[in-house]
Design an enzyme around this catalytic site. Sequence first.
Site, PDB file in Angstrom:
ATOM      1  N   GLY A   1       6.972  -9.023   7.471  1.00 41.66           N
ATOM      2  CA  GLY A   1       7.575  -9.336   6.189  1.00 41.66           C
ATOM      3  C   GLY A   1       6.520  -9.893   5.251  1.00 41.66           C
ATOM      4  O   GLY A   1       5.326  -9.786   5.516  1.00 41.66           O
ATOM      5  N   SER A   2       6.946 -10.499   4.181  1.00 38.47           N
ATOM      6  CA  SER A   2       6.017 -10.990   3.186  1.00 38.47           C
ATOM      7  C   SER A   2       5.460 -12.353   3.589  1.00 38.47           C
ATOM      8  O   SER A   2       5.912 -12.972   4.549  1.00 38.47           O
ATOM      9  CB  SER A   2       6.710 -11.087   1.822  1.00 38.47           C
ATOM     10  OG  SER A   2       5.751 -11.282   0.794  1.00 38.47           O
TER      11      SER A   2
ATOM     12  N   ASN B   1      16.061 -15.130   6.358  1.00 35.31           N
ATOM     13  CA  ASN B   1      15.644 -16.460   6.780  1.00 35.31           C
ATOM     14  C   ASN B   1      15.818 -17.490   5.659  1.00 35.31           C
ATOM     15  O   ASN B   1      16.046 -17.141   4.504  1.00 35.31           O
ATOM     16  CB  ASN B   1      14.177 -16.403   7.225  1.00 35.31           C
ATOM     17  CG  ASN B   1      13.749 -17.640   7.986  1.00 35.31           C
ATOM     18  OD1 ASN B   1      14.574 -18.352   8.548  1.00 35.31           O
ATOM     19  ND2 ASN B   1      12.455 -17.908   7.992  1.00 35.31           N
TER      20      ASN B   1
ATOM     21  N   LYS C   1     -40.462  18.130   3.244  1.00 35.63           N
ATOM     22  CA  LYS C   1     -39.708  18.879   4.263  1.00 35.63           C
ATOM     23  C   LYS C   1     -39.880  20.380   4.097  1.00 35.63           C
ATOM     24  O   LYS C   1     -40.250  21.097   5.038  1.00 35.63           O
ATOM     25  CB  LYS C   1     -38.218  18.537   4.184  1.00 35.63           C
ATOM     26  CG  LYS C   1     -37.862  17.091   4.417  1.00 35.63           C
ATOM     27  CD  LYS C   1     -36.372  16.865   4.336  1.00 35.63           C
ATOM     28  CE  LYS C   1     -35.777  17.276   3.006  1.00 35.63           C
ATOM     29  NZ  LYS C   1     -36.311  16.515   1.878  1.00 35.63           N
TER      30      LYS C   1
ATOM     31  N   SER D   1       5.984 -17.100  11.561  1.00 31.18           N
ATOM     32  CA  SER D   1       5.398 -17.963  12.587  1.00 31.18           C
ATOM     33  C   SER D   1       6.355 -19.082  12.984  1.00 31.18           C
ATOM     34  O   SER D   1       6.456 -19.458  14.161  1.00 31.18           O
ATOM     35  CB  SER D   1       4.077 -18.549  12.101  1.00 31.18           C
ATOM     36  OG  SER D   1       3.141 -17.526  11.835  1.00 31.18           O
TER      37      SER D   1
ATOM     38  N   GLY E   1     -38.766  14.870  -1.798  1.00 29.35           N
ATOM     39  CA  GLY E   1     -40.180  14.671  -2.083  1.00 29.35           C
ATOM     40  C   GLY E   1     -41.002  14.306  -0.870  1.00 29.35           C
ATOM     41  O   GLY E   1     -42.215  14.070  -0.983  1.00 29.35           O
TER      42      GLY E   1
ATOM     43  N   SER F   1     -30.145  15.728   4.480  1.00 25.35           N
ATOM     44  CA  SER F   1     -29.155  15.363   5.525  1.00 25.35           C
ATOM     45  C   SER F   1     -29.201  13.861   5.783  1.00 25.35           C
ATOM     46  O   SER F   1     -29.657  13.417   6.843  1.00 25.35           O
ATOM     47  CB  SER F   1     -29.394  16.149   6.809  1.00 25.35           C
ATOM     48  OG  SER F   1     -30.720  16.127   7.240  1.00 25.35           O
TER      49      SER F   1
ATOM     50  N   THR G   1       2.756 -10.751  12.983  1.00 22.95           N
ATOM     51  CA  THR G   1       1.813  -9.958  12.191  1.00 22.95           C
ATOM     52  C   THR G   1       1.653 -10.532  10.786  1.00 22.95           C
ATOM     53  O   THR G   1       2.568 -11.147  10.250  1.00 22.95           O
ATOM     54  CB  THR G   1       2.275  -8.495  12.095  1.00 22.95           C
ATOM     55  OG1 THR G   1       3.551  -8.437  11.449  1.00 22.95           O
ATOM     56  CG2 THR G   1       2.399  -7.886  13.483  1.00 22.95           C
TER      57      THR G   1
END
Length: 640
Positions: free
Chosen positions: A35-36, A169, A483, A42, A480, A551, A115
């Site tokens: 919930g919020s 609640n 490669k 808790s 640069g 890459s 949670t």
Amino acid sequence: MTTPVYETDALIADDIDAYLDQHQNKSLLRFITCGSVDDGKSTLIGRLLYDSKMIFEDQLAALESDSKKVGTQGQEIDFALLVDGLAAEREQGITIDVAYRFFATEKRKFIVADTPGHEQYTRNMVTGASTADCAVILVDARKGMLVQTRRHSYLAHLLGIKHLVLAVNKMDLVGYDQATFDQIVADYSAFAKEIGIESFTAIPISGFKGDNITAAPSDNTSWYDGPSLISHLENIEIANVAAQEKSFRMPVQWVNRPNLDFRGFSGLIGSGSIKPGDTVRVVPSGTTSTVKSIVTFDGELDEAVAGQSVTITLADEVDCSRGDVIAAADNPPEASDQFEATLVWMDEEALKPGRGYWLKLASQLVTATIQEPKYEINVNNVGGSGEKLATKTLELNSIGVAEVHTERPITFEPYDNNRALGGFILVDKITNATVGAGMLHFSLRRASNVHWQATTITRDHHADLKNQKPRVLWFTGLSGSGKSTIANAVEQRLNVMNRHTFLLDGDNVRHGLNKDLGFTEADRIENIRRVGEVAKLMTDAGLIVLTAFISPFRAERDLVRGMMEECEFIEIFVDTPLDVAEQRDVKGLYKKARSGELKNFTGIDSPYEAPDEPEIRVNTVEMTVEEAADHIISQIMPLK
């Protein structure tokens, strides 16, 4: 001297044994509170622990002391402190982490997950909900439904939690007013119908005062004739019980081979039941056999059901290993490599479409790539049903729907039917962090009707005809660094040696194959993926392939390495410091990037992840082009 045993002692011993047996065989319900923020989650759990006498005396003394420190509006005990273990939580009066607590009643055992309520901790809520049978969604009677009420309800429904409790609640703070309760229930009913929640149980409670928490009904809510919270939780059907009625499924976690005379397959039964003599099928291979025995630590069983961990032996020698699924022969699960899925993104770094992640589903572990999401779900919208938003990626705590492609077929079932074979997690291959959780919807139709076409001339034939071993010489480095110049010099030397080669250059492929791609991280990932697929086809043709691409990401280079045969991928790091590469600036790109004209330029405003252990490293500050090319040739010899 022998101590006499009195009849009363025997009775006490019998009572203790009966008591222990009763508690050992109790069913276990896992549930979450959500919930919020400050809805009292808790506090409610603390009250449940306190009322079920699950607190030791020293804990109670410490709790009373802590309660006096934080202040509890005249209350002797702040029940929330039993659950909020982190210092940051106690200081702020909120829940951040997922707190798991155990308690029991005469009828049942419980594991409850408290949670977090804050939106930024949505991933923690998903973690707690992933194994829950029930969700208790709290609503502050003074505030009614809030955004997080909707969000957590949607997530609980999305994660397949069938039993929802709407716990209104703090009824004591609204004078236990029935009209307030009825209005909240009506609002929630309308919302629940929109998102597909078929049923829920509404209970008026007060975690602070204890109203309608335990078995005794509260005198303060004489207008309510439903069950108390704990009474309702004691009678909820547990997932394992429902799972026993489904077809048999057991993901193989381990092949048990203690000696040459025994070979069994160990795992947790996800659904259904099994007996010796039953016919089973190993998926994805499709091989059938019959169950010879069901073995446990305590001996063999005549039957095993969902929720039990067992070892199954089969009558035949079949090819079965970790990651396979043993299932009912007449109704096996599907196997596929392309799916539609809902994703909950849990990482600070956004989803990279096309990047290879580890996908773990049951005991299966495969490489998976996520395509650009079809849409993101806005579960915070007023309507509540989840508005679909266009997006190219998923950020932290975002929820979206996307296609998932795996490197090989995996055994699965839709999440709605089987959470064990339908739910998965995604793990970053570099950091090993869990970055996402997902629920599979269905396999994509094309996944089951696209097959490899067998050909007579194999890749070995192609290689033998050219008198060489196929290789991919993968040049990587900053723009640069040199490669392309070095790769060109190496190809010239191979040509003189009568070797069959092809050079794929970064700029050249963007004129055709990849002309539709830009330079964002997602486009760079797709650019390398396509080049990797082309390079693989060329090695199948027996060629030595040279690629010259920045890459920049290790994950994509590792993805291409995984496409090739063992020892065919040779990573060549053209190690040139950024300041040297910038001084050269042959194309003037660094200058544009520094001035802001060129966005997402590697080394300036886009990262470059240097190889950790390349097969070959050349430093163009210390070596000339010719020296670098000669060094590479010497390292890749012999070529056959």
